[in-house]
Design a protein around this motif. Structure first.
Motif, PDB file in Angstrom:
ATOM      1  N   SER A 286     -15.774  -2.349  -6.933  1.00  0.00           N
ATOM      2  CA  SER A 286     -15.198  -0.920  -5.773  1.00  0.00           C
ATOM      3  C   SER A 286     -13.990  -0.091  -6.997  1.00  0.00           C
ATOM      4  CB  SER A 286     -14.788  -1.614  -4.460  1.00  0.00           C
ATOM      5  OG  SER A 286     -14.213  -2.222  -4.986  1.00  0.00           O
ATOM      6  N   ASP A 287     -13.531  -0.770  -7.937  1.00  0.00           N
ATOM      7  CA  ASP A 287     -12.901  -0.002  -8.573  1.00  0.00           C
ATOM      8  C   ASP A 287     -13.321   1.150  -8.980  1.00  0.00           C
ATOM      9  OD1 ASP A 287     -10.583  -0.738  -7.317  1.00  0.00           O
ATOM     10  OD2 ASP A 287     -11.298  -2.654  -8.192  1.00  0.00           O
TER      11      ASP A 287
ATOM     12  N   ASN B  72      -9.072 -11.547   4.581  1.00  0.00           N
ATOM     13  CA  ASN B  72      -9.814 -11.633   3.571  1.00  0.00           C
ATOM     14  C   ASN B  72     -10.526 -11.091   2.751  1.00  0.00           C
ATOM     15  OD1 ASN B  72      -9.438 -14.192   1.606  1.00  0.00           O
ATOM     16  ND2 ASN B  72     -11.447 -14.941   3.542  1.00  0.00           N
ATOM     17  N   TYR B  73     -11.216 -10.548   3.794  1.00  0.00           N
ATOM     18  CA  TYR B  73     -13.017 -10.896   3.095  1.00  0.00           C
ATOM     19  C   TYR B  73     -12.548  -9.316   1.991  1.00  0.00           C
ATOM     20  CZ  TYR B  73     -16.286 -14.106   4.646  1.00  0.00           C
ATOM     21  OH  TYR B  73     -16.956 -15.114   4.223  1.00  0.00           O
TER      22      TYR B  73
ATOM     23  N   PRO C 137     -15.398 -15.562  -2.301  1.00  0.00           N
ATOM     24  CA  PRO C 137     -15.315 -14.788  -0.842  1.00  0.00           C
ATOM     25  C   PRO C 137     -16.885 -14.750  -0.911  1.00  0.00           C
ATOM     26  CG  PRO C 137     -13.335 -14.406  -1.771  1.00  0.00           C
ATOM     27  CD  PRO C 137     -13.961 -14.924  -2.689  1.00  0.00           C
TER      28      PRO C 137
ATOM     29  N   ASN D 250      -5.330  -4.783 -11.175  1.00  0.00           N
ATOM     30  CA  ASN D 250      -6.559  -3.763 -10.732  1.00  0.00           C
ATOM     31  C   ASN D 250      -5.232  -2.386 -10.850  1.00  0.00           C
ATOM     32  OD1 ASN D 250      -8.096  -2.557 -10.491  1.00  0.00           O
ATOM     33  ND2 ASN D 250      -8.615  -4.044  -8.799  1.00  0.00           N
TER      34      ASN D 250
ATOM     35  N   ARG E 231     -10.177  -7.682   1.717  1.00  0.00           N
ATOM     36  CA  ARG E 231      -9.208  -8.307   0.643  1.00  0.00           C
ATOM     37  C   ARG E 231      -9.829  -8.609  -1.100  1.00  0.00           C
ATOM     38  NH1 ARG E 231      -3.867 -11.021  -2.327  1.00  0.00           N
ATOM     39  NH2 ARG E 231      -4.324 -13.126  -2.298  1.00  0.00           N
ATOM     40  N   ALA E 232     -10.605  -9.549  -0.961  1.00  0.00           N
ATOM     41  CA  ALA E 232     -11.476 -10.443  -1.881  1.00  0.00           C
ATOM     42  C   ALA E 232     -12.192  -9.002  -2.715  1.00  0.00           C
ATOM     43  CB  ALA E 232     -12.069 -12.032  -1.365  1.00  0.00           C
ATOM     44  N   GLN E 233     -12.631  -8.524  -1.553  1.00  0.00           N
ATOM     45  CA  GLN E 233     -13.631  -7.003  -2.187  1.00  0.00           C
ATOM     46  C   GLN E 233     -13.111  -6.203  -2.896  1.00  0.00           C
ATOM     47  OE1 GLN E 233     -17.060  -7.221  -2.174  1.00  0.00           O
ATOM     48  NE2 GLN E 233     -17.420  -8.298  -0.166  1.00  0.00           N
ATOM     49  N   SER E 234     -11.519  -6.900  -2.929  1.00  0.00           N
ATOM     50  CA  SER E 234     -10.790  -6.103  -3.462  1.00  0.00           C
ATOM     51  C   SER E 234     -10.924  -4.497  -2.417  1.00  0.00           C
ATOM     52  CB  SER E 234     -10.716  -5.834  -4.969  1.00  0.00           C
ATOM     53  OG  SER E 234     -11.160  -5.171  -5.137  1.00  0.00           O
ATOM     54  N   HIS E 235     -11.151  -4.377  -1.231  1.00  0.00           N
ATOM     55  CA  HIS E 235     -11.176  -3.273  -0.460  1.00  0.00           C
ATOM     56  C   HIS E 235      -9.880  -2.574  -0.097  1.00  0.00           C
ATOM     57  CE1 HIS E 235     -14.750  -2.801  -1.859  1.00  0.00           C
ATOM     58  NE2 HIS E 235     -15.088  -1.624  -0.573  1.00  0.00           N
ATOM     59  N   VAL E 236      -8.564  -3.413  -0.202  1.00  0.00           N
ATOM     60  CA  VAL E 236      -7.389  -3.078   0.689  1.00  0.00           C
ATOM     61  C   VAL E 236      -5.919  -1.835   0.476  1.00  0.00           C
ATOM     62  CG1 VAL E 236      -4.761  -3.957   1.304  1.00  0.00           C
ATOM     63  CG2 VAL E 236      -6.262  -5.480   0.519  1.00  0.00           C
ATOM     64  N   PHE E 237      -6.971  -1.213  -1.016  1.00  0.00           N
ATOM     65  CA  PHE E 237      -6.112  -0.085  -1.064  1.00  0.00           C
ATOM     66  C   PHE E 237      -6.715   0.716  -1.161  1.00  0.00           C
ATOM     67  CE2 PHE E 237      -3.577  -3.587  -3.285  1.00  0.00           C
ATOM     68  CZ  PHE E 237      -2.493  -3.385  -2.044  1.00  0.00           C
ATOM     69  N   LYS E 238      -8.517   0.535  -0.585  1.00  0.00           N
ATOM     70  CA  LYS E 238      -9.319   2.087  -0.248  1.00  0.00           C
ATOM     71  C   LYS E 238      -9.800   2.017  -0.347  1.00  0.00           C
ATOM     72  CE  LYS E 238     -10.639   0.141  -4.691  1.00  0.00           C
ATOM     73  NZ  LYS E 238     -10.808  -1.304  -4.380  1.00  0.00           N
TER      74      LYS E 238
ATOM     75  N   PHE F  18       1.946   1.382  -3.880  1.00  0.00           N
ATOM     76  CA  PHE F  18       0.155   1.758  -4.280  1.00  0.00           C
ATOM     77  C   PHE F  18       0.365   3.527  -3.974  1.00  0.00           C
ATOM     78  CE2 PHE F  18      -4.002   3.567  -2.908  1.00  0.00           C
ATOM     79  CZ  PHE F  18      -4.964   3.068  -4.457  1.00  0.00           C
TER      80      PHE F  18
ATOM     81  N   GLN G  90     -19.680 -15.457   1.005  1.00  0.00           N
ATOM     82  CA  GLN G  90     -20.404 -14.928   2.038  1.00  0.00           C
ATOM     83  C   GLN G  90     -22.021 -14.504   2.528  1.00  0.00           C
ATOM     84  OE1 GLN G  90     -19.718 -10.260   2.483  1.00  0.00           O
ATOM     85  NE2 GLN G  90     -18.724 -10.244   4.653  1.00  0.00           N
TER      86      GLN G  90
ATOM     87  N   TYR H 117       0.560  -1.774   0.277  1.00  0.00           N
ATOM     88  CA  TYR H 117      -0.201   0.265  -0.183  1.00  0.00           C
ATOM     89  C   TYR H 117       0.750   1.126   0.272  1.00  0.00           C
ATOM     90  CZ  TYR H 117      -3.955   3.643   1.454  1.00  0.00           C
ATOM     91  OH  TYR H 117      -4.344   4.622   1.497  1.00  0.00           O
TER      92      TYR H 117
ATOM     93  N   GLN I  46     -13.269  -5.221  -9.876  1.00  0.00           N
ATOM     94  CA  GLN I  46     -14.554  -5.125  -9.045  1.00  0.00           C
ATOM     95  C   GLN I  46     -15.054  -3.562  -9.643  1.00  0.00           C
ATOM     96  OE1 GLN I  46     -14.437  -7.941  -7.131  1.00  0.00           O
ATOM     97  NE2 GLN I  46     -13.310  -9.334  -8.320  1.00  0.00           N
TER      98      GLN I  46
ATOM     99  N   SER J 127      -6.294 -10.481  -7.978  1.00  0.00           N
ATOM    100  CA  SER J 127      -6.904  -9.383  -9.064  1.00  0.00           C
ATOM    101  C   SER J 127      -6.377  -7.679  -8.466  1.00  0.00           C
ATOM    102  CB  SER J 127      -8.591  -8.715  -9.017  1.00  0.00           C
ATOM    103  OG  SER J 127      -8.822  -9.220  -7.408  1.00  0.00           O
ATOM    104  N   ASP J 128      -6.261  -7.517  -6.698  1.00  0.00           N
ATOM    105  CA  ASP J 128      -5.573  -6.812  -6.608  1.00  0.00           C
ATOM    106  C   ASP J 128      -4.484  -6.323  -7.743  1.00  0.00           C
ATOM    107  OD1 ASP J 128      -6.956  -5.648  -4.936  1.00  0.00           O
ATOM    108  OD2 ASP J 128      -5.904  -7.157  -3.006  1.00  0.00           O
TER     109      ASP J 128
END
Lengths: 328, 631, 307
Positions: free
Chosen positions: B315-316, C259-260, B466, B299, C262-269, A162, B470, A158, B313, B295-296
């Motif tokens: 969210s992007d 894990n969630y 994932p 991105n 990262r899976a939702q690709s929110h790590v950088f957001k 990033f 959920q 990050y 995704q 996928s990260d």
């Protein structure tokens, strides 16, 4: 006198190692086979007829009785012929040999860097026992030591990739560069560029172990007669620390280094996954997910082999260097 | 002290070197390669191998070998096709639309091919190649992945024979004329006879002396042919195809480079897309496909400008929308995710139970909250993107209701048809509308007086998908709330399919299944494969009717649907089939996938996104043929 | 006999508590531990106060709007959600509290299980050192040490679809006792030659009595140290496994949160989503480590050497 016992000891350790390896590969084989689901069900497709499935199954040798499969498997392991990967459709051994250097490169360099840092800091805190320096370094070291590697990796990505854009996000090479046949120097620089972040992650999180080892070992050495004698002779602290105490204290750290390498490779699945480092650990993770049995088995075999060999090497070297250890 | 300084120096030097490398990336060749990316590696290039059935392998293969006919790029109707069920195909290697004749109970189809089609080695593509390729299917059943479109009854080809009339004319003789002929045999890839004939002959020779049954021998030969390692046994630069891109450099697991075929035979041809005319290229230098592991990563690589197109995704979206050099295109795919019920077991055999679970599953909420618009709700087993065949007038099971209303409704349905509880769930009701669940239901009792066993919901584990895990947890909780003892069992795809689609004629062993999803073709022929009573896994090995659905009306109609040549009549039947499934709910269709692609409009222009397939990919070779580098 | 142990522990405690208090490192650990213990207890209360929308696994705040920056329901910390929300609108603070509860459950149950197992085998092996039973146990230990553990766990959980928490704990116990066993064994080996053991033997005490009455109390401090080390390792392993997606999805552990995310690709957001769980893991396992370390220094300043 030592030699008779010593040879015997080595032989026994090696035998034990082989047994361990045998146990490991057996566990893995049956784990994979006993559980339902096989690679053919992974390629389920509404268009696929049962006849085709059967054909694929045959071509993978999955229709033999399980003990026949096991026999073939053992024979193949001995001859290092671990079958073909379902995913890459090429020999597992070839793939592992391709990935092994990547893994070794990352973890060896990380372990060396961590040891250097550990020795350096360990000397300081051993010398300044119960000072604030020791507390701060210990707490900081333990903080990183207990931090989940993958999380630290994500945070570093990050910050450096990033936000600052200094380093690549993952992988080992720049595909775009490599697909156009670059020069050797470009290749090396490119790998170093990619190596940096995973290397730092591994180093930061593991130097602490080395540091404490060095400290303990150095505290012991400081109590040895020759160091006390040197002090009595009025030599300056720095000389005593660097020339007398540290030299001898480094020995266990260096042996621990080898163990550290093997240990971190086992746990390296996480690091390799976070940084998409194309090593054995990552390959193991991926092939397990895809039920690529031969490849997963091969990777696991290789990881076990590395661990077993290094454990034996450590034991043997230790017992050779430290006569106090009995060969029981 | 020296030691210390040395270390510090070394570290600093290392830092400098490493950071200094960054400018090196500028030395990357300045070219107009289209840089694409993927998470998964291409499985293989051998077009005959059934395990190379992933879309990535297919998309490479179809850039190498081409078919006689293709779907028109925008799926527009093509009025030249007189009796097509689905007037959406255009001639590609073929010169014109096929001509149909009926002779002595048999159907003859005459196909004329173009005379200007060349293989990469400058040889002409002739009728010999077409006949050779067709016979590979008739004799050895390869390419395996195309096989089902050559058969409507398992194991029997409806194509009787394929003959050459002259160098550029082929005659297909059919036992039966069926709608999928046009999208099956006429859309199969054509292979160069001069490359594959020697390989086939060698394989035949190898097994000819074997004492095997005829069928086994054919299978062994097929196996031999698809085991040829394309890329190694047959080198990349030796591959002969006719398509626009040639594979040049392939490092498995890392990258593949394809160069443009500058002598592409179709170069300069005009195709019409949405009324606009495009000249076929290819104009780009080639395609570079790189495999990034997450996928990260993809991105970030996209953000850094190192690739030109990728899927992202939801969210992007906001990030890329801000970037003026990039454009986002969404494309809803034609795929089917569903909740499958095992009708052999109670309580799934009760229609009202299935209805109440359907009401409980709040797919609109899940799409919004968990999938973030990535999985759009569908209400029919023919998703709405398949406009011609989709029946829009079906029961939606609670569209627009909130979770509590759904639970209340589900509870009432169960109650009306005789389910009972040890403790009923209690709802707070205001103005006849439920607003809150006060207490959970406990221990539901089925109409036959037995208490309901714990129901296992099979779903993908968090390691694979994932968000679907959920969603399943949510379903589990919703069911538990009204007293249905459900438990989400994360199970990986391979294991699940062994339970759900056993291949040894045993009964499928599951309660509720959400693991499997189908990627569908434009033709609704799958309606028969999936729910015809003869396709139950206990009836036929590998059958796909895992739910165990038996309805003779459905059987009859579905058989009609795959034979009916009149598109209007066929459409009516297909509508009726959807209605039956929607009413009886052997499966409850939940979602289809929406794919969000982002591409660089500053580097290339004329990006074309095909309906339901998006930009590029296995089914859309048009995009990269007409894509132009921007000056 | 159990009473003896309690007395023994009391004695150790009384004897060492003053020294422990003066040990800065240990006190830092203890304070962190108490804070997290509070978090763990507070979790269920928090949900009760705030209502079912705050349930860690399936609760979601339906009043939220879409956050235009993340295009999801992930909002940064606010008064209503003091650590923010995740992509589907669940409260992260509630998840964090739940994670500390799970962290304690996982860490402590594995540590106790492994220590009990390891100590028992270590005592047996050491007391009858050199016999067949000793070499059997030691060979098993040697073999188990050679197995790369995380890869094995990955394979096991992959073939079994996923691992629920109890299975995970059992497997972890099976693989973590070896270290304790080795240490306890070497300690026992040296203890059994002591004079007072010989005198006990001479008075005709049974083996069992000698083992548990005379030797065991002496190895307890050592086992305790090993136990604190295992807690940290167990929490980290669970997190790692969950991060790869092999965790129990019905339990919102810290690893699962990462894990969630990262899976939702929110790590950088959404840093607010990924930071709490990672820091939670770090601090909790560090707390145990610090306590163990300082305890070790107090009780056996010279006993512990390199392993």
């Amino acid at each position: 006198m030592i030699h008779v016992g010593f040879t015997k000891y080595i032989t026994r350790r090696i035998l034990e190692g082989i047994i361990s390896l045998f146990v490991v590969i057996t566990i893995i084989f049956f784990l994979f086979r006993v559980m339902p689901g096989d690679p053919v069900s992974m390629i389920l497709d509404p268009k696929m007829t049962p006849e085709m499935k059967e054909m694929i199954r045959n071509s993978y040798g999955l229709n033999e009785p399980i003990f026949v499969q096991y026999g073939i498997y053992l024979k193949n392991i001995i001859t290092l012929n671990m079958g073909n990967s379902f995913h890459y459709s090429k020999p597992v051994f070839e793939i592992i040999m391709e990935k092994l250097p990547n893994t070794l490169l990352l973890f060896t360099s990380a372990s060396i860097l961590a040891s250097v840092l550990g020795i350096f800091l360990g000397r300081i805190i051993a010398w300044k026992r119960n000072s604030n320096t020791e507390y701060i370094l210990s707490v900081v070291g333990l903080f990183f030591y207990n931090m989940p590697l993958f999380w630290l990796g994500l945070i570093l990505i990050y910050i450096f990739s990033f936000s600052l854009g200094l380093f690549p996000i993952g992988g080992m090479i720049d595909y775009q560069l490599w697909s156009f046949n670059p020069s050797i120097i470009e290749k090396i620089l490119d790998i170093l560029h990619h190596l940096f972040l995973p290397l730092i992650t591994l180093t930061v999180s593991s130097f602490c172990g080395m540091m404490f080892l060095m400290r303990t070992s150095m505290v012991e050495t400081l109590k040895e007669d020759y160091v006390i004698a040197a002090k009595a002779r009025g030599l300056p602290d720095k000389v005593i620390r660097n020339k007398y105490a540290a030299r001898n204290a480094e020995l266990p750290v260096i042996t621990a280094l080898i163990l550290g390498i093997s240990g971190s490779i086992g746990g390296g699945v996480l690091t390799e996954t976070v940084f998409s480092w194309p090593g054995i650990g990552y390959e193991l993770f991926r092939s397990t997910m895809e039920r690529d049995y031969p490849l997963a088995q091969g990777c696991f075999f290789m990881l076990s082999l590395i661990t077993i060999v290094s454990v034996i090497v450590i034991d043997v070297v230790y017992s050779y260097l430290d006569p106090r250890i009995s060969y029981d | 002290m020296k030691f210390k300084i040395l270390i510090v120096l070394l570290v600093i030097i290392f830092f400098i070197i490493v950071i200094a490398i960054n400018p090196l990336s500028n030395t990357k060749k300045n070219n107009s390669y289209l840089r694409t990316s993927g998470i998964t590696e291409i499985k293989g290039l051998n077009p005959f191998n059934p395990s190379f059935n992933d879309v990535y392998s297919a998309s490479i293969q179809r850039n190498i070998w081409e078919p006689l006919y293709k779907y028109s790029p925008d799926f527009s109707e093509n009025h030249e096709i007189k009796n097509s069920p689905d007037k959406r195909i255009i001639p590609w290697i073929a010169k014109e639309m096929p001509i149909y004749n009926e002779v002595d109970n048999k159907h003859e189809v005459i196909v004329k091919i173009r005379q200007d089609v060349y293989w990469w080695d400058k040889k002409k593509l002739t009728a010999d190649d077409v006949v050779f390729s067709g016979n590979l299917m008739l004799n050895f059943g390869i390419p395996v992945n195309d096989r089902s479109s050559w058969q409507i009854i398992e194991g029997k080809y409806y194509v009787d024979k394929i003959e050459k009339i002259d160098n550029f004319t082929i005659k297909y003789t059919l036992n039966e004329l069926v709608p999928i002929f046009q999208i099956g045999p006429l859309m199969s890839m054509i292979f160069p006879k001069h490359q594959w004939k020697p390989i086939v002959d060698k394989s035949i020779k190898k097994f000819n002396e074997h004492e095997e049954t005829d069928i086994n021998k054919r299978n062994l030969i097929a196996n031999e042919i698809w085991s040829v390692d394309v890329g190694k046994d047959l080198k990349l630069n030796e591959i002969i195809g006719s398509g626009p891109f040639k594979p040049v450099n392939w490092k498995q697991g890392e990258y593949m480079r394809m160069d443009s075929n500058h002598d592409y035979w179709a170069k300069g041809r005009i195709i019409k897309i949405y009324g606009k005319e495009y000249e076929i290229g290819p104009y780009i230098d080639g395609i570079l496909r790189m495999v990034y592991k997450s996928s990260d990563t993809i991105n970030l690589v996209m953000k850094n400008g190192d690739i030109d197109i990728t899927s992202i995704q939801p969210s992007d979206i906001s990030y890329f929308q801000k970037n003026n050099n990039m454009e986002i295109k969404t494309c809803t795919r034609n795929s089917l995710f569903f909740i499958g019920f095992n009708l052999r077991k109670k309580p799934m055999s009760y229609l009202c139970f299935r209805q109440s679970v359907s009401y409980l599953y709040n797919k609109e909420l899940l799409n919004d909250r968990v999938f973030h618009g990535r999985l759009s709700p569908i209400y029919s087993v023919v998703p709405y993107v398949n406009e011609y065949w989709h029946n829009p007038n079906l029961q939606t099971y609670g569209k627009g209701m909130n979770t509590i209303e759904r639970q209340y409704k589900a509870f009432n349905i169960l109650k009306e048809c005789g389910f009972d509880w040890k403790t009923e769930p209690r709802f707070e009701i205001e103005n006849e509308k439920p607003i809150k669940l006060i207490s959970k239901g406990i221990d539901i009792i089925m109409p036959d007086g037995n208490s309901c066993p714990e129901l296992k919901i099979f779903g993908s584990p968090a390691s694979e998908v994932p968000d679907s895990a959920q969603a399943n947890i949510m379903l589990q909780e919703w069911m538990n709330d009204i007293g249905i003892p459900a438990k989400f069992i994360p199970i990986d795809f391979g294991t699940a399919t062994d339970f759900i689609y056993p291949s040894d004629l045993s009964e499928p062993n599951f309660d509720i299944n959400t693991v499997v999803g189908w990627s569908l073709g434009p033709d609704p022929m799958y309606l028969k494969d999936l729910w015809h009573s003869s396709h139950r896994p206990e009836m036929i090995s590998g059958g796909l009717n895992a739910e165990g659905y038996i309805n003779f009306e459905y059987d009859k109609l579905s058989e009609q649907s795959i034979r009916e040549m009149d598109p209007k009549k066929r459409r009516k039947i297909v509508f009726k089939l959807q209605e039956i499934i929607s009413k009886e709910i052997p499966i409850f269709p939940t979602t289809t996938v929406t794919n969000i692609q982002v591409y660089r409009k500053d580097r290339f222009e004329d990006w074309f996104s095909m309906p339901t397939y998006g930009i590029g990919g296995a089914e859309n070779q048009y995009s990269y043929m007409i894509l132009k580098p921007k000056q | 006999m159990i009473k003896d142990y309690i007395n023994e522990i009391k004695e150790i405690f009384n004897e060492n508590w003053p020294r422990f208090r003066s040990n800065k490192i240990g006190m830092i650990g203890l304070v962190i531990l108490i804070i997290f213990l509070f978090f763990a207890m507070f979790g269920p209360i928090y949900v009760k106060i705030m209502g079912p929308e705050y349930l860690p696994v399936n609760g979601m705040d339906l009043s939220l709007e879409i956050n235009p920056n993340t295009n999801s329901y992930a909002w940064p910390p606010s008064l209503k959600h003091i650590m923010g929300t995740d992509a589907k609108g669940s409260d992260i603070f509630s998840q964090f509290l739940n994670g500390s509860k799970l962290g304690f459950i996982i860490g402590i149950s594995i540590a106790i299980g492994a220590t009990v197992l390891g100590t028992t085998f270590g005592l047996i092996s050491g007391y009858w050192g050199g016999t067949l039973i000793d070499s059997c146990i030691m060979r098993i230990v040697d073999i188990m040490i050679c197995i790369p553990f995380l890869p094995l766990l990955i394979i096991i959980s992959a073939v079994s679809g996923s691992m629920n928490l109890i299975t995970f704990i059992i497997i972890m116990i099976m693989f973590s006792w070896t270290g304790v066993c080795r240490v306890v064994r070497s300690q026992t080996l040296s203890l059994r030659t002591r004079l007072y053991i010989d005198s006990a033997k001479a008075t005709g005490a049974s083996n069992c009595r000698i083992l548990f009455k005379h030797i065991a109390p002496n190895v307890i401090p050592l086992s305790f140290y090993e136990m604190t080390m295992i807690v940290g390792a167990a929490i980290l392993t669970e997190a790692g496994l969950s991060f790869l997606g092999f965790g129990d999805p019905t339990q919102m552990s810290w690893g699962m949160m990462i894990n969630y995310c990262r899976a939702q690709s929110h790590v950088f957001k959404s840093l607010w989503w990924i930071l709490p769980s990672g820091l939670g893991i770090t601090f909790l396992s560090m707390a145990f480590y610090l306590i163990g370390r300082s305890f070790d220094e107090i009780v056996n300043p010279r006993l512990r050497k390199r392993k």
